[in-house]
Design an enzyme around this catalytic site. Structure first.
Site, short mmCIF file in Angstrom:
data_model
loop_
_atom_site.label_atom_id
_atom_site.label_comp_id
_atom_site.label_asym_id
_atom_site.label_seq_id
_atom_site.Cartn_x
_atom_site.Cartn_y
_atom_site.Cartn_z
N CYS B 248 -9.99 4.49 4.61
CA CYS B 248 -8.64 4.88 4.22
C CYS B 248 -8.74 5.94 3.15
O CYS B 248 -9.32 7.00 3.35
CB CYS B 248 -7.81 3.68 3.78
SG CYS B 248 -8.52 2.75 2.41
N ARG B 253 -7.11 -0.34 1.73
CA ARG B 253 -6.38 -0.64 2.95
C ARG B 253 -7.35 -0.87 4.11
O ARG B 253 -7.09 -1.65 5.01
CB ARG B 253 -5.43 0.51 3.30
CG ARG B 253 -4.23 0.60 2.40
CD ARG B 253 -3.42 1.86 2.67
NE ARG B 253 -4.06 3.06 2.16
CZ ARG B 253 -3.62 4.30 2.36
NH1 ARG B 253 -2.55 4.50 3.09
NH2 ARG B 253 -4.25 5.33 1.83
#
Lengths: 146, 301
Positions: B248, B253
């Site tokens: 990410c 994430r």
């Protein structure tokens, strides 16, 4: 030209932080986050009066007012789920409001780095406070340039 | 001593590793059990102090899991010191939860896994669902008896990818979990997030765009296995035996997606590229694709 001087309320806040051990500094920041005053109702109905602070991870908005005597008021809003950001905003709201425009513009850009929070909070998170300060100063400049 | 897995959920039972998740009911019933440590890991360093699950300790990704100087995680000694101070034993069951759909909780779980902490689980739905359901929170300080967590060297080989690994991996499945705007190159950071300094925008060529949020239901819990299979297998084309790397912006994430692929869908070779876009997007001469299409892998140089 005189040396820029840190306004006294901001200097007191800085000293308050530096007198504490690191874990207690976080607690003090939390206290500040609880003290962030509600912005006046007129802002709630007019979100366009606010400037978004893009440097912050959470949605933070600031608005500067300058009265006819050149006295500055800073308003800020940040969600309850973002206490760190609220704490930063609260320090600036308390430390800037009531100052003259000259005094606000004289606040050194590295003020957030002088609070002794780099290790407890991390430099990246402190960058959000720097963003708030810069944007507030720029708004003051824009409002006084007329 | 580890605590028994949560077998109360039919949804969990369908996952590859059902024991990696617990429900809020299960956790609330067991708060204070010996062998169970609850850990809160949030994006905001002060959120825990505003109210946390009774007995939960805080671990901050920024100030505690990262090395303070080098862009890396703690070493074995640092991790042992941290967990000893938090009162976590090597054979404890650790249940992690946090804000933002458990991003930082998944990230912490992934870091725990680099150190081979065996029994580490996520609270399905995280902090927000716990609060939405009106479950107990407290601001009482938590003091746990310090432990003597052993020094275990971190093993990056199986779960972590570095830039060089990604370069060598081009052509094999890569999952970009950022927003579509970050993927296409319109932005270098998440909408509404600070720019953490990637100099170029776009994505790693051949990476498929699967924003992390697609794995999550509206209430913040993970989607059932069948829905996840539909996304990652049917739509993206991941197959058994694939080597997969997720990335990410800074690796948080993608830890969430790593958890989904590794533990919920059971892919055996999934790595998180924690350097992610803040490294790739600032690296000299690495290939970058822009726009909505994955793009081609460059010919090997």
């Amino acid at each position: 030209m005189t040396e820029p001087q840190l306004p006294s309320v901001l200097a007191e806040i800085r000293d308050e932080f530096l007198e504490l051990e690191e874990p207690d500094r976080l607690q003090l920041l939390l206290d500040f986050s609880r003290e962030l005053p509600e912005a006046p109702a007129r802002y709630a109905d007019h979100p366009e009066l606010y400037e978004r602070v893009a440097e912050c991870q959470s949605p933070v908005f600031i608005a500067v007012e300058v009265d006819p005597h050149g006295i500055v008021t800073l308003h800020a809003t940040a969600p309850a789920e973002a206490p760190t950001t609220r704490g930063f905003a609260s320090i600036l709201v308390q430390g800037m409001s009531g100052l003259t425009t000259e005094d606000v513009l004289a606040i050194p850009g590295d003020y957030p780095q002088t609070l002794g929070l780099s290790r407890a909070v991390s430099p990246l998170r402190l960058a959000g406070m720097t963003g708030m300060l810069m944007r507030a100063q720029r708004q003051v400049k824009a409002l006084t340039a007329l | 001593m580890p605590v028994e897995p949560d077998t109360s959920s039919a949804k969990f039972a369908a996952y590859a590793d059902p024991q990696r998740l617990v429900t809020a009911d299960w956790l609330e019933d067991r708060l204070g059990s010996p062998g169970l440590v609850v850990v809160e890991s949030d994006e905001d360093v002060l959120l825990y102090e505003t109210g946390h699950i009774p007995g939960a300790v805080k671990i901050d990704w920024h100030t505690e899991l990262n090395d303070p100087v080098v862009r890396d995680y703690l070493d074995g000694e640092g991790f042992a010191r941290l967990l000893s101070a938090k009162g976590i034993a090597r054979d404890d069951t650790v249940v992690i939860y946090g804000d933002k759909n458990n991003w930082w909780a998944a990230y912490a779980l992934w870091v725990f896994s680099l150190f081979g902490h065996e029994d580490v689980r996520l609270l399905d739905g995280g902090r927000d669902l716990w609060i939405a359901q009106g479950r107990p929170l407290t601001t009482d300080p938590v003091v746990r008896t310090p432990t003597e967590y052993p020094v275990v060297e971190r093993d990056d080989s199986a779960l972590r990818a570095f830039r060089e690994d990604v370069l060598a991996h081009l052509g094999s499945p890569l999952i970009d979990v950022r927003s579509p705007e970050e993927y296409s190159g319109e932005r270098t950071h998440m909408p509404d997030y600070p720019d953490e300094g990637a100099l170029r925008g776009g994505h790693i060529p051949t990476a498929r765009s699967v924003p992390w949020k697609r794995a999550v239901a509206d209430d913040g819990t993970f989607k059932p296995r069948a829905e996840l299979e539909q996304i990652y297998r049917d739509e993206v084309g991941l197959k058994d035996g694939d080597a997969i790397i997720a990335y990410c912006r800074i690796g948080e994430r993608s830890s969430h997606t790593w958890f989904v692929l590794q533990h919920l869908l059971g892919f055996e070779d999934v790595r998180n590229y924690d350097g992610s876009w803040t490294e790739w997007g600032s690296s000299v001469r690495v290939p970058i694709a822009t726009g909505p299409e994955p793009g081609e892998a460059p010919a090997h140089r």
